[in-house]
Design an enzyme around this catalytic site. Structure first.
Site, PDB file in Angstrom:
ATOM      1  N   SER A 199     -17.904  49.601  15.462  1.00 17.29           N
ATOM      2  CA  SER A 199     -17.557  48.673  14.386  1.00 17.29           C
ATOM      3  C   SER A 199     -18.683  48.594  13.347  1.00 17.29           C
ATOM      4  CB  SER A 199     -17.228  47.298  14.985  1.00 17.29           C
ATOM      5  OG  SER A 199     -16.628  46.465  14.043  1.00 17.29           O
ATOM      6  N   ASP A 355      -5.697  48.860  14.805  1.00 16.78           N
ATOM      7  CA  ASP A 355      -7.005  48.439  14.303  1.00 16.78           C
ATOM      8  C   ASP A 355      -7.003  48.565  12.787  1.00 16.78           C
ATOM      9  OD1 ASP A 355      -9.688  47.956  13.770  1.00 16.78           O
ATOM     10  OD2 ASP A 355     -10.433  49.740  14.799  1.00 16.78           O
ATOM     11  N   HIS A 385      -8.998  47.077  18.184  1.00 21.50           N
ATOM     12  CA  HIS A 385     -10.403  46.954  17.829  1.00 21.50           C
ATOM     13  C   HIS A 385     -11.164  46.181  18.903  1.00 21.50           C
ATOM     14  CE1 HIS A 385     -13.662  47.233  14.884  1.00 21.50           C
ATOM     15  NE2 HIS A 385     -14.077  46.083  15.401  1.00 21.50           N
TER      16      HIS A 385
END
Length: 414
Positions: A199, A355, A385
């Site tokens: 991320s 995501d 995610h």
């Protein structure tokens, strides 16, 4: 019991009950606004995780407004304790250290090695706001043991206490230090050290590779690969197909991504809605970015589910002035010029179907491939995610281990 004390006790109990009812109502309202797709394995688990995280954030927000604590610090504290290490794997030596003033945790396999080991410098996720050595401890242990690589987890500075480029500067400092001492102090081949992260950590890894590529003069050591796990790579367009299709899918909602980017930059939340609507990008810049961000660059199957091509709105010069640093490649690596992207090392990119950041990863993989950079792309069809953090326990998902195993296989072949 004294009447006054009894009244006080009743009042406290009533206030506590009211607080709990308010919290439950707010969590329920937020949870009902999310969309857990049926394609996710065990959607009930994902809903439960989302409710827990929403509750954590709500408690922090309420207590902050009451002047009792800082929301970011409380959420960090709770996240650390939720994901705290439950034990140490027998085949690892783990120690905390400081590299160039940056706190790190080093995971070294104890088994004998035929030669020098591979290495991975890892940057945790958390939207540049939360996350720590603790939140990625289990996955770093897993990667180190399974790949027999030395893993260095970096505790970079966080927003809102620190803004861009503090996070990236810390990652660079720790990485350069490790590359310098890898062989002598850890038995690691400095030519086989990758950088990676998930991320926001994936953003930092990609940005760092570009920064080091621009500084490279033939004498500096640099990472041999970049491992990008559902990375956030641009804040120019929040209407890509994955942003539309997964706008309300936990654990990262569309609005939160703009929130995190703005916290990373300067903390000005007044422009959050403008950024989501695309009013922050001048027309001439958006025209330039189209060649990299066009949905036409995505495979057809990723445009099929609930996507509508949107007409860009007129831009607001004041909003652009507030966020313009976010369109620089060090914040949005997907927007870097070709000669910079071409100079970065081979990449492993992992994306998840459900995501909002899915298309960032796919589009960056295409750019790298088109420019001759070797790319290994792993897509998790039932992933969401943050999935790599749910490998163990009753809230685990089978695809979490599959995702991490794909990272391990890539590292084994460096």
């Amino acid at each position: 019991m004294d009447v006054g004390l009894a009244i006080l006790v009743i009042g406290v109990a009533a206030a506590a009950a009211a607080f709990c009812l308010l919290l439950v109502g707010l969590v329920y309202s937020e949870a009902m606004n999310c969309d857990v797709p049926s394609g996710v394995e065990s959607p009930t688990k994902l809903h439960a995780i989302h409710c827990f995280l929403v509750g954590m954030a709500m408690v922090g927000r309420i207590l902050e407004r009451l002047g009792l604590c800082d929301q970011s610090r409380l959420v960090r504290w709770l996240a650390d304790r939720s994901l705290r290490r439950r034990g140490q794997r027998a085949g690892l030596r783990i120690k905390n250290a400081t590299f160039a003033g940056v706190p790190v945790r080093v995971y070294e396999p104890t088994a004998a090695s035929a030669g020098k080991r591979r290495g991975l410098v890892y940057f945790h996720g958390g939207g540049w706001v939360v996350g720590s050595l603790e939140t990625v401890d289990d996955l770093c242990q897993y990667i180190a043991e399974k790949s027999e690589a030395t893993v260095v987890s970096v505790s970079y500075r966080l927003a809102p206490e620190h803004r861009y480029p503090a996070h990236l500067d810390d990652c660079e400092a720790a990485t350069r230090h490790f590359l310098t001492v890898a062989e002598a102090s850890f038995g690691v081949d400095p030519r086989r050290v990758a950088v990676g992260g998930d991320s926001a950590g994936g953003n930092l890894a990609a940005a760092l590779c570009q920064r080091l590529a621009k500084k490279e003069n033939g004498h500096l050591l640099a990472p041999c690969a970049q491992v990008l796990i559902y990375p956030a790579l641009q804040m120019a367009d929040f209407s890509l197909p994955s942003y539309q299709q997964n706008h309300a899918v936990p654990l990262l909602l569309r609005g939160r991504m703009a929130f995190y980017f703005l916290h990373y930059l300067n903390g000005d939340m007044s422009v959050c809605q403008d950024v989501l609507e695309g009013r922050h990008v001048p027309a001439e810049l958006m025209l330039r970015y189209r060649k990299w961000l066009s949905p036409d660059n995505l495979p057809a199957e990723f445009r099929a589910r609930g996507f509508c091509q949107q007409t860009p709105p007129g831009h607001d010069g004041e909003v652009y002035h507030i966020i313009k640093a976010g369109l620089e490649p060090e914040v949005s690596p997907l927007l870097a010029e070709d000669d910079v992207v071409r100079s970065t090392p081979p990449a492993f990119i992992l994306t998840c179907e459900y995501d909002v950041l899915r298309d960032d990863g796919i589009l960056y993989a295409k750019r790298l491939k088109d420019l001759g950079v070797p790319v290994t792309w792993q897509h998790i069809p039932d992933g969401f995610h943050g999935i790599i953090n749910f490998r163990k326990g009753w809230l685990s998902f089978p695809s979490a281990e599959r995702a991490l195993d794909s990272v391990v296989r890539y590292l084994e072949n460096l």
